[in-house]
Design a protein around this motif. Structure first.
Motif, PDB file in Angstrom:
ATOM      1  N   SER A 328       1.051  -1.155  -0.006  1.00  0.00           N
ATOM      2  CA  SER A 328       0.184   0.047   0.131  1.00  0.00           C
ATOM      3  C   SER A 328       0.967   1.232   0.177  1.00  0.00           C
ATOM      4  O   SER A 328       2.090   1.268   0.573  1.00  0.00           O
ATOM      5  CB  SER A 328      -1.030   0.045   1.280  1.00  0.00           C
ATOM      6  OG  SER A 328      -0.196  -0.040   2.405  1.00  0.00           O
ATOM      7  N   GLY A 329       0.373   2.314  -0.532  1.00  0.00           N
ATOM      8  CA  GLY A 329       1.096   3.470  -0.742  1.00  0.00           C
ATOM      9  C   GLY A 329       0.975   4.197  -2.401  1.00  0.00           C
ATOM     10  O   GLY A 329       0.136   4.023  -2.602  1.00  0.00           O
ATOM     11  N   ILE A 330       2.179   5.083  -2.598  1.00  0.00           N
ATOM     12  CA  ILE A 330       1.870   5.623  -3.859  1.00  0.00           C
ATOM     13  C   ILE A 330       2.927   5.143  -4.691  1.00  0.00           C
ATOM     14  O   ILE A 330       4.133   4.799  -4.380  1.00  0.00           O
ATOM     15  CB  ILE A 330       2.158   7.042  -3.663  1.00  0.00           C
ATOM     16  CG1 ILE A 330       0.949   7.824  -2.845  1.00  0.00           C
ATOM     17  CG2 ILE A 330       2.162   7.950  -5.037  1.00  0.00           C
ATOM     18  CD1 ILE A 330       1.264   9.205  -2.202  1.00  0.00           C
ATOM     19  N   LEU A 331       2.579   4.790  -5.998  1.00  0.00           N
ATOM     20  CA  LEU A 331       3.239   4.281  -7.166  1.00  0.00           C
ATOM     21  C   LEU A 331       3.428   5.530  -8.062  1.00  0.00           C
ATOM     22  O   LEU A 331       2.712   5.999  -8.627  1.00  0.00           O
ATOM     23  CB  LEU A 331       2.764   2.959  -7.780  1.00  0.00           C
ATOM     24  CG  LEU A 331       2.341   1.923  -7.029  1.00  0.00           C
ATOM     25  CD1 LEU A 331       1.754   0.677  -7.824  1.00  0.00           C
ATOM     26  CD2 LEU A 331       3.513   1.243  -6.318  1.00  0.00           C
ATOM     27  N   PRO A 376      -4.048   0.082  -2.436  1.00  0.00           N
ATOM     28  CA  PRO A 376      -4.004  -0.330  -1.149  1.00  0.00           C
ATOM     29  C   PRO A 376      -3.144  -1.503  -1.234  1.00  0.00           C
ATOM     30  O   PRO A 376      -2.428  -1.660  -2.369  1.00  0.00           O
ATOM     31  CB  PRO A 376      -5.455  -0.888  -1.204  1.00  0.00           C
ATOM     32  CG  PRO A 376      -5.696  -1.225  -2.629  1.00  0.00           C
ATOM     33  CD  PRO A 376      -5.247  -0.008  -3.367  1.00  0.00           C
ATOM     34  N   HIS A 377      -2.924  -2.541  -0.386  1.00  0.00           N
ATOM     35  CA  HIS A 377      -2.016  -3.754  -0.560  1.00  0.00           C
ATOM     36  C   HIS A 377      -2.767  -4.542  -1.407  1.00  0.00           C
ATOM     37  O   HIS A 377      -3.878  -4.827  -1.521  1.00  0.00           O
ATOM     38  CB  HIS A 377      -1.920  -4.236   1.021  1.00  0.00           C
ATOM     39  CG  HIS A 377      -1.295  -5.642   0.765  1.00  0.00           C
ATOM     40  ND1 HIS A 377       0.252  -5.685   0.568  1.00  0.00           N
ATOM     41  CD2 HIS A 377      -1.661  -7.074   0.658  1.00  0.00           C
ATOM     42  CE1 HIS A 377       0.440  -7.033   0.345  1.00  0.00           C
ATOM     43  NE2 HIS A 377      -0.421  -7.881   0.551  1.00  0.00           N
ATOM     44  N   LEU A 378      -1.930  -5.008  -2.530  1.00  0.00           N
ATOM     45  CA  LEU A 378      -2.433  -5.822  -3.707  1.00  0.00           C
ATOM     46  C   LEU A 378      -1.764  -7.136  -3.734  1.00  0.00           C
ATOM     47  O   LEU A 378      -0.536  -7.304  -3.440  1.00  0.00           O
ATOM     48  CB  LEU A 378      -2.226  -5.137  -4.746  1.00  0.00           C
ATOM     49  CG  LEU A 378      -2.607  -3.813  -5.148  1.00  0.00           C
ATOM     50  CD1 LEU A 378      -2.613  -3.155  -6.278  1.00  0.00           C
ATOM     51  CD2 LEU A 378      -4.128  -3.809  -5.119  1.00  0.00           C
ATOM     52  N   THR A 398       1.560   1.753 -14.689  1.00  0.00           N
ATOM     53  CA  THR A 398       2.293   1.976 -13.564  1.00  0.00           C
ATOM     54  C   THR A 398       1.844   1.023 -12.671  1.00  0.00           C
ATOM     55  O   THR A 398       2.831   0.172 -12.100  1.00  0.00           O
ATOM     56  CB  THR A 398       2.031   3.183 -12.828  1.00  0.00           C
ATOM     57  OG1 THR A 398       2.426   4.452 -13.823  1.00  0.00           O
ATOM     58  CG2 THR A 398       2.939   3.422 -11.742  1.00  0.00           C
ATOM     59  N   LEU A 399       0.614   0.567 -12.587  1.00  0.00           N
ATOM     60  CA  LEU A 399       0.526  -0.717 -11.400  1.00  0.00           C
ATOM     61  C   LEU A 399       0.989  -1.935 -12.183  1.00  0.00           C
ATOM     62  O   LEU A 399       1.734  -2.792 -11.303  1.00  0.00           O
ATOM     63  CB  LEU A 399      -1.072  -0.476 -11.415  1.00  0.00           C
ATOM     64  CG  LEU A 399      -1.854  -1.747 -10.623  1.00  0.00           C
ATOM     65  CD1 LEU A 399      -1.221  -1.668  -9.282  1.00  0.00           C
ATOM     66  CD2 LEU A 399      -3.273  -1.686 -10.877  1.00  0.00           C
ATOM     67  N   VAL A 400       0.682  -2.072 -13.392  1.00  0.00           N
ATOM     68  CA  VAL A 400       1.521  -3.172 -14.210  1.00  0.00           C
ATOM     69  C   VAL A 400       2.833  -3.563 -14.064  1.00  0.00           C
ATOM     70  O   VAL A 400       3.391  -4.616 -13.466  1.00  0.00           O
ATOM     71  CB  VAL A 400       1.009  -3.412 -15.554  1.00  0.00           C
ATOM     72  CG1 VAL A 400       1.683  -4.644 -16.161  1.00  0.00           C
ATOM     73  CG2 VAL A 400      -0.679  -3.505 -15.594  1.00  0.00           C
TER      74      VAL A 400
END
Length: 530
Positions: A328-331, A376-378, A398-400
């Protein structure tokens, strides 16, 4: 300015190919938008490039010549800056400003093309194509990479265009919103062989598809009637043959007549002779009618057979409880580690296996420090199928990247991004031709199930972007991946290929992460109702 472009007997054959890609194309392109449709690799882009003068047909002509018009071509890929990007950047006329506003283009986008998302690049690419109002404009898959809002913006910009437009697309909503006619490349079967033909239908895709289904149903009924007629004639001919055989048996029975009864024997011979002539004439007539019925049935064209089987893969899910994760945090969008200067302008919401990215209200104007997406935590399990959607520029890629960074090197992973590099197609073909016999046969079989024509690739023809997308998947499956990550996999794919791919992904036993703007595709591949 010309109001209609006419194609007369246009054919094109690639060097070394055994037959033309298409042959004898006749079509009229009026002012407004015409959709050019068909399966991957059927020749849509080739014909579009002929229309705008980028290619010369092997035979036939385009009138008036594209060289006499101001023509523009907006290609499928958006990996490189458009040629006239500087012209759009420096043009602040009311028309250029209106075009930017319609497509939602930021003032800084022309200066940072390399950092834009795929959808943002596509919007800028379309704006450059429309800029200058060319007489003739070809848009090749303009809604690849884009979200629903951007599709609507592109449709609005297209409707404002007043020249001759050709839209190469598999986007049903866009075609319905902009096009007045559809030209469909279809594979037709007649006389034991397949050939590609171009059919014209009025209206957008929905109307054209409905009309074509009715036409195909009429053709199927016509073929069934012709086949029934042929079978009836075959039965009648067989019956006549049986009658002739029976007559021959009776003829041989003439020895039962008293050999001294010459009148009876002569009458018997005369009757049998007449019966032989009549039977032979009737038999020949039936043979002629049967041959005509066979030719009639063979002359009826029907749609070529499609492959609707399943892709079979021998893949065992990972024994790990977790394949990929993100804390969890900012990417950060730029991929750097978060710091105190990073601001979350987007956020991820999780609803079971559906993950949705969205902008945070009021944060769009942030320009200082790093920008990123709050998550969130993923966690991705060994059998999870995760579907990710959201507007362009809200952090999906960015998430990928963050998830892929967490995957252990020991987990076999297949990743196919949305924007291939310049040498990707050549490497794929080289890999295909370098496979052993069994692996090559398996790949070609999988391609056929994804609505493709493997023979074209085996002849060494350059794959279309859609064919390359499918080839990358099929070759990648040979390594038995336990995790597949696909970023906008439906880009470039025709409708039948999308359906076949979704069907395969739904049954894939390993972990799957799919980014797409097509909700139906995510529902099918990752499970509906998430």
């Amino acid at each position: 300015m010309a109001t209609t472009l006419n194609l007369h007997g246009v054919s094109y054959i690639y060097e070394g190919a055994p037959e033309p890609l298409f042959d004898g194309v006749e079509a009229s392109l009026p002012q407004g938008w015409t959709a050019l449709l068909g399966d991957n690799g059927c020749g849509k882009t080739t014909l579009a490039r002929i229309v705008c003068g980028a290619l010369t047909p092997t035979r036939g002509a385009v009138n008036p010549s594209p060289s006499t018009l101001v023509a523009a071509y907006c290609e499928q890929e958006c990996a490189h800056e458009p040629a006239n990007l500087d012209e759009l950047r420096d043009d602040w006329s009311p028309e250029a400003i209106a075009l930017r506003d319609t497509l939602g283009i930021g003032d800084d986008w022309p200066y940072r093309f390399a950092t834009l998302s795929g959808g943002e690049r596509k919007r800028l690419q379309v704006a450059c194509a429309l800029h200058g109002a060319p007489d003739l404009l070809v848009l090749d898959e303009p809604t690849n990479h884009v979200d629903a809002g951007t599709r609507d913006a592109i449709a609005a910009a297209m409707r404002a265009y007043r020249g001759i437009g050709v839209l190469v697309s598999h986007d049903v909503e866009l075609i319905d919103a902009t096009c007045t006619q559809c030209l469909m490349f279809v594979r037709r079967h007649m006389g034991g062989r397949n050939r590609t033909v171009l059919e014209r239908y009025a209206g957008g895709y929905t109307k054209a598809h409905r009309t074509r289904e009715l036409r195909c149903a009429e053709t199927d009924d016509e073929l069934k009637a012709a086949q029934r007629k042929r079978r009836a004639l075959e039965s009648a001919r067989d019956g006549r043959r049986a009658m002739m055989d029976a007559a021959a048996a009776r003829k041989h029975g003439g020895h039962l007549i008293d050999r001294h009864d010459h009148d009876a024997r002569n009458t018997h011979k005369w009757n049998e002779k007449q019966a032989d002539k009549a039977s032979a004439a009737a038999y020949r007539a039936l043979g002629s009618r049967l041959e005509a019925a066979r030719r009639e049935a063979e002359a009826i064209e029907t749609d070529a057979k499609r492959y609707d089987g399943d892709i079979l893969v021998d893949i065992t899910p990972s024994a790990r409880r977790q394949i990929a994760h993100a804390e969890s945090g900012i990417l950060r969008f730029d991929g750097a580690a978060p710091d105190d200067g990073c601001v979350a302008v987007c956020e991820l919401t999780v609803d079971g296996a559906r993950w949705h990215t969205q902008a945070i209200d009021g944060m769009g104007a942030v320009t200082q420090g790093g920008r990123g997406i709050r998550v969130p935590h993923l966690s991705v399990g060994p059998r999870d199928h995760i579907g990710i959607d959201g507007a362009n520029g809200t952090g999906k890629s960015t998430l990928v990247r963050a998830l892929l960074k967490s995957v252990d090197d020991m987990v076999p992973t297949l990743t196919i991004g949305q924007i291939p590099d310049a040498d990707a197609h050549a490497r794929l073909l080289a890999r295909l031709h370098g496979l052993g016999a069994d692996d090559k046969a398996h790949v070609l079989s999988m391609l056929a199930q994804l609505n493709d024509d493997p023979d074209r690739l085996m002849r060494g023809e350059e794959p279309s972007p859609g064919q390359a997308q499918k080839l990358a998947l099929c070759c990648g499956l040979l390594s038995g991946p336990q995790l597949i990550v696909l970023d906008e996999p439906t880009n470039h794919l025709d409708l039948h290929s999308k359906q076949a791919l979704a069907r395969f992904l739904r049954g894939y036993p390993g972990a799957l992460v799919v980014v797409s703007h097509e909700r139906w595709f995510l529902d099918e591949a990752c499970g509906a109702g998430m």
